[in-house]
Design an enzyme around this catalytic site. Structure first.
Site, mmCIF file in Angstrom:
data_model
loop_
_atom_site.group_PDB
_atom_site.id
_atom_site.type_symbol
_atom_site.label_atom_id
_atom_site.label_comp_id
_atom_site.label_asym_id
_atom_site.label_seq_id
_atom_site.Cartn_x
_atom_site.Cartn_y
_atom_site.Cartn_z
ATOM 1 N N ILE A 141 42.075 57.817 -8.794
ATOM 2 C CA ILE A 141 43.406 57.387 -9.244
ATOM 3 C C ILE A 141 43.479 57.181 -10.747
ATOM 4 C CG2 ILE A 141 44.039 56.330 -7.048
ATOM 5 C CD1 ILE A 141 43.208 53.641 -8.114
ATOM 6 N N GLY A 142 42.374 57.347 -11.444
ATOM 7 C CA GLY A 142 42.427 57.188 -12.896
ATOM 8 C C GLY A 142 41.106 57.563 -13.525
ATOM 9 N N GLY A 183 39.211 57.270 -17.539
ATOM 10 C CA GLY A 183 39.351 56.789 -18.912
ATOM 11 C C GLY A 183 38.027 56.817 -19.628
ATOM 12 N N GLY A 184 38.001 56.132 -20.806
ATOM 13 C CA GLY A 184 36.810 56.149 -21.634
ATOM 14 C C GLY A 184 35.597 55.537 -20.975
ATOM 15 N N MET A 185 35.807 54.599 -20.042
ATOM 16 C CA MET A 185 34.675 53.914 -19.432
ATOM 17 C C MET A 185 34.296 54.483 -18.074
ATOM 18 S SD MET A 185 35.532 49.988 -20.437
ATOM 19 C CE MET A 185 34.125 49.378 -19.513
ATOM 20 N N VAL A 242 38.313 55.470 -11.901
ATOM 21 C CA VAL A 242 38.780 54.462 -10.956
ATOM 22 C C VAL A 242 39.173 55.173 -9.668
ATOM 23 C CG1 VAL A 242 40.404 52.590 -10.498
ATOM 24 C CG2 VAL A 242 39.607 53.001 -12.829
ATOM 25 N N LYS A 302 35.874 50.844 -9.868
ATOM 26 C CA LYS A 302 35.716 51.438 -11.199
ATOM 27 C C LYS A 302 34.246 51.786 -11.389
ATOM 28 C CE LYS A 302 37.968 50.443 -14.958
ATOM 29 N NZ LYS A 302 38.523 49.807 -16.169
ATOM 30 N N ASP A 358 40.648 44.250 -26.155
ATOM 31 C CA ASP A 358 41.177 45.611 -26.008
ATOM 32 C C ASP A 358 42.553 45.574 -25.359
ATOM 33 O OD1 ASP A 358 41.111 48.378 -26.286
ATOM 34 O OD2 ASP A 358 40.233 48.690 -24.301
#
Length: 755
Positions: A17-18, A20-22, A25, A40, A141
């Site tokens: 569902i996602g 990103g940089g880390m 998810v 995550k 952040d």
């Protein structure tokens, strides 16, 4: 992790569902409790860290995950569990239903949110910040993407604690071309930018940036030059929000501007005070009549019920010259991400684009015969293209290449091979090939894209010139410096015509042209060109802009190549001081300049000063990068060289041997740095009179260079000369003479281009 993976025998991953940089998810099912959760998966960007780094990362993750799991507040995402599976760190969190503020702005065509929604979001988020700050936790952040508005109207802040882990360990993105380490610069506090100590007031500043954007539709410094954004946060008062949206109440504007104070002491004392002021502002503006601002567009309906969809985004005059619009800043909430070149109206994402004739003649536009694809297909491909760009910004070039190859193939099928979007994807394929050590393959891809862009967009279109510029770069990497020179000259002429001589892209091309001139042995021309570029960049971008300092760094290098070491040393020192001041003393660019200062000191016979510098640099590199990082080992190599210059050969030999062993383990036995260290071992052995041992090392270096570079490469020939000299010292004159003759023949053959 695959979508059927069961983590720790409990959490079954269902849907991605996602990303990103880390990491990623996933929507998952907790098999033990029968509930859906979000998992995550955090993956370090660089998997080549030494075991000590990995241990630190895991310990930091566990500590921060415990902190996040201990937070219990309605406005903070609940963390259920955490751990490690197959080398991947993971967090199990509540599954949230709703949209983050970045998505809300996207859905509202980048119009500001309704006033009631802004105040409600601010009130709830301030309550969550007050709670977490009371626990001693600073987010560091905060941005629209980290604040969720759930379907029931609850506002939640995400990634507490883990955001801090990402910042400290290095998960966050890096800005292309500048080396400035950060996430998104549009929401950073001045103290973060300056590398100073941050506390809860840094979160208040970032939250002020978020409120500014949802209240006006733009971040406080809506600039597309990364350096300008950072300088804006640090030095420039933001434009009052009411200059964008006149109907915004003065009380709300005052809250936002107070949050954006440059000095932490001038901001609200804490989030509790902020919450009190927000609640008081409700009463103050309750009976103020609404005045629609022409700049803000039509008033939006409440997002707490259903998103509004205005037809046209608000128009704003740019506050920088138009040529700054192509410089990379990373993502902000308002927009899908920035192009590497100025946008062109004909390069849209629809299927009925119009090809621009390359002849320059005015012709009747011809619609593409290919049927217009469904908008959702085009949008999905654009989203995947953006995801590939994000992976590249994070340095994950192999993964980025896979994404761009897939998108390029699908765009070619849906839009056609010459559609600007297809060519944009293929350009990115070329870039990923270049970044993963495949310059020949990159050149083939760039050649195809350049021809297509010239045919469709014209020879002087910024996208066409961008591809030809990248072609020149890979030609240089392939050692084809004369062809690279011709390509750079062509691009430079086109950019000067289309953009002007002082456009940053024009100056970037001149910078690379100067470096290529040095590869052709034209050092004086290279120096003069680089000096002109440095002056122009200082005038256009500022004397301390990273691009200006990069060129001044190259000018210093060229001064050294020309034997003008006193001038080179002065310039290296100036660059090192400027970088330390602008970027922080521990920034990689600042540390790199200090290394070159040491080179200059050694060249001027000031080896004692160089030794002192390198000892300090080794300590700083070890602290920042770790003991076996290549740059730490490079500093140690410089230390060993200067020990030898001071006649301390036993110490020099011990240092060079240890560095050589570490480089062999970290970089490989045939890596150029490893071979340089091995040669230094041989030099030390020779100075200590151990010529038989030195001969063994010199031969190992020569054999490796010959094997990797070819027998007639200048480095291989230099190593054979070292070997011959060693044979002389051992009294083996005839062997030495024969080897010298062989080297001379190879050099002559190389010089004449014979075989």
């Amino acid at each position: 992790m695959g979508d059927t993976r069961l983590i720790q025998g409990r959490y079954r991953l269902l849907d991605l569902i996602g990303r990103g940089g880390m990491g990623e998810v996933w929507r998952a099912r907790d098999e033990s409790l029968g509930r859906h959760v979000a998992v995550k998966c955090l993956k370090p960007l660089n998997t080549e860290h030494d075991p000590a780094f990995t241990r630190v990362l895991r310990e930091r993750f566990r500590r921060e995950a415990r902190v996040a799991a201990a937070l219990q507040h309605r406005g903070v995402t609940v963390v259920h569990d955490f751990g490690e599976a197959d080398g991947v760190l993971y967090l199990v969190m509540e599954l949230l239903e709703g949209s983050n503020l970045s998505q809300l702005l996207e859905g509202n065509k980048h119009h500001p949110l309704p006033l009631d929604d802004i105040v409600e979001i601010a009130d709830q988020a301030a309550s969550a910040l007050a709670y977490t700050h009371q626990q001693g936790i600073v987010h560091r952040d905060l941005k629209p993407a980290n604040i969720m508005l759930l379907t029931d109207g609850t506002v939640k802040i995400c990634d507490f604690g883990i955001a801090r882990l990402g910042t400290d360990i290095g998960f966050t993105s890096r800005l292309t071309g500048t080396g400035i380490a950060m996430g998104t610069p549009h929401y950073m506090s001045p103290e973060q930018i300056g590398g100073d100590q941050v506390d809860h007031r840094s979160d208040l500043y970032s939250f002020g940036c978020v409120l500014y954007e949802i209240a006006t539709g733009v971040p406080p410094f809506d600039l597309e030059d990364a350096w300008a954004v950072l300088v804006g946060h640090r030095d420039t008062p933001p434009e009052p929000p009411r200059s964008h949206r006149a109907e915004l109440p003065e009380e709300v504007e005052r809250i936002i501007l107070d949050l954006l104070a440059k000095e932490p002491d001038e901001r609200p004392h804490d989030a509790r005070e902020l919450g009190r002021r927000i609640r008081e502002s409700r009463t103050a503006y309750a009976h103020v009549p609404t005045v629609v601002s022409a700049a803000a567009g039509p008033p939006a309906r409440s997002h707490l019920s259903a998103p509004s969809r205005p037809e046209q985004p608000p128009s704003r005059e740019p506050r920088l010259p138009s040529w700054t619009r192509g410089m990379t800043t990373g993502h902000k909430a308002a927009g899908r991400g920035l192009r590497t070149t100025p946008p062109d109206p004909s390069a849209g994402l629809t299927g009925d684009w119009i090809a621009r004739p390359s002849t320059g003649r005015v012709e009747e536009p011809v619609l593409a015969e290919r049927p217009t694809p469904p908008p959702e297909v085009v949008a999905a491909l654009a989203g995947r293209h953006t995801a590939g760009l994000s992976l590249g910004r994070l340095g994950r070039w192999t993964e980025a290449g896979e994404v761009h190859r897939a998108v390029a193939a699908e765009r070619e099928h849906v839009l056609g091979p010459d559609h600007p979007d297809t060519l944009a994807s293929r350009h990115q394929v070329g870039l990923t090939l270049s970044r993963t050590g495949r310059p020949a393959d990159a050149l083939r891809e760039y050649t195809h894209v350049a021809r297509g862009r010239e045919r469709v967009l014209g020879p002087d279109h910024p996208d066409t010139l961008a591809t030809r510029h990248d072609m020149a770069y890979v030609l240089g990497r392939l050692g084809r410096h004369f062809e690279a020179h011709q390509a750079y000259t062509t691009v430079l002429a086109g950019r000067a015509r289309a953009l002007g001589p002082d456009h940053p892209d024009t100056l970037r091309c001149r910078h690379n042209l100067a470096l290529n001139l040095s590869r052709l042995g034209r050092l004086e021309e290279s120096y003069e060109t680089a000096s002109d570029v440095a002056d122009a960049r200082a005038r256009v971008l500022g004397p301390n802009h990273p691009d200006t300092l990069v060129t001044r760094y190259e000018v210093a290098y060229l001064l050294g190549q020309l034997g003008r070491w006193p001038e080179a040393l002065r310039m290296y020192r100036d660059v090192a001081e400027s970088r330390a001041q602008a970027l922080g003393p521990d920034h990689p660019d600042a540390l790199a300049a200090r290394y070159e200062v040491g080179i200059g000191l050694g060249r001027l016979g000031r080896s004692a000063d160089a030794l002192t510098l390198y000892r300090a640099l080794v300590d700083d590199r070890t602290r920042v990068d770790g003991p076996v990082h290549p740059e730490t080992l490079r500093a140690r190599h410089g230390l060993g060289v200067n020990l030898g210059r001071l006649g301390r050969w036993e110490e020099a030999l011990a240092e060079s041997r240890e560095v050589c062993a570490l480089r062999e383990r970290v970089l490989g036995p045939d890596h150029p740095d490893t071979l340089v260290s091995r040669r230094e071992v041989a030099v030390g052995l020779g100075w200590l009179g151990r010529w038989a041992d030195a001969l063994t090392e010199y031969r190992r270096v020569a054999d490796a260079r010959e094997r990797v570079l070819g027998a007639d490469h200048h480095d291989a020939l230099a190593s054979r000369n070292d070997e011959a000299h060693c044979l002389e010292q051992l009294g083996r004159g005839p062997e030495a003479v024969e080897l010298y003759r062989r080297v001379a023949v190879l050099r002559q053959r190389r010089a004449t281009g014979g075989h």
